[in-house]
Design a protein around this motif. Structure first.
Motif, mmCIF file in Angstrom:
data_model
loop_
_atom_site.group_PDB
_atom_site.id
_atom_site.type_symbol
_atom_site.label_atom_id
_atom_site.label_comp_id
_atom_site.label_asym_id
_atom_site.label_seq_id
_atom_site.Cartn_x
_atom_site.Cartn_y
_atom_site.Cartn_z
ATOM 1 N N ARG A 1 3.749 1.914 -1.526
ATOM 2 C CA ARG A 1 4.380 2.230 -3.026
ATOM 3 C C ARG A 1 3.419 2.141 -4.217
ATOM 4 N NH1 ARG A 1 6.926 -3.269 -2.056
ATOM 5 N NH2 ARG A 1 5.575 -4.271 -3.461
ATOM 6 N N GLY A 2 1.940 2.506 -3.129
ATOM 7 C CA GLY A 2 1.081 2.586 -4.068
ATOM 8 C C GLY A 2 0.431 1.656 -5.487
ATOM 9 N N GLU A 3 0.807 0.121 -4.410
ATOM 10 C CA GLU A 3 0.117 -0.717 -5.852
ATOM 11 C C GLU A 3 -1.578 -1.818 -4.755
ATOM 12 O OE1 GLU A 3 2.878 -3.396 -7.209
ATOM 13 O OE2 GLU A 3 4.948 -1.393 -5.734
ATOM 14 N N THR A 4 -1.463 -2.062 -4.872
ATOM 15 C CA THR A 4 -2.961 -2.900 -4.842
ATOM 16 C C THR A 4 -3.076 -4.736 -4.373
ATOM 17 O OG1 THR A 4 -4.344 -2.592 -6.497
ATOM 18 C CG2 THR A 4 -4.560 -0.632 -5.200
ATOM 19 N N LYS B 1 1.304 -1.227 -0.132
ATOM 20 C CA LYS B 1 0.088 0.467 0.024
ATOM 21 C C LYS B 1 1.136 1.266 0.502
ATOM 22 C CE LYS B 1 -4.078 2.200 2.750
ATOM 23 N NZ LYS B 1 -5.047 2.573 3.043
#
Length: 99
Positions: free
Chosen positions: A48-51, A46
């Protein structure tokens, strides 16, 4: 696509991952035997801005059960699709009743 697989039995964990890899060959699959480590990895994802797309969770584990882990993962990644894996059918009703 990120997939998390959590099971405290290493042989089962690897078998599940092999099956999942056949269905999602391009996915990044992360394995954990410890639910708390899985949660830490989820938080890093999260940050790292990833899902997280999918989480395959054993229901019965030592540190935290899969249902508790599912709640925490859902807080970090509301869109995650949760799949519960258990050899104990009695847990299925509890798990499916939550979401």
């Amino acid at each position: 696509m990120h997939i998390l697989v959590v099971d405290d039995e290493i042989v089962v964990l690897h078998e599940q991952t092999q099956e999942i890899r056949q269905v999602f060959p391009e996915a990044e699959i992360h394995e954990e035997t410890n639910p708390l480590s899985a949660l830490a990895w989820s938080r890093e994802l999260k940050v790292r801005g990833e899902t997280l797309s999918y989480a395959f969770l054993d229901v019965r584990m030592q540190e935290m059960d899969g249902i508790g882990l599912a709640h925490r993962l859902r807080e970090e990644h509301p869109q995650v699709t949760l799949l519960f894996c258990s050899a104990f059918s009695a847990y299925a009703i509890d798990a499916y009743g939550l979401f």
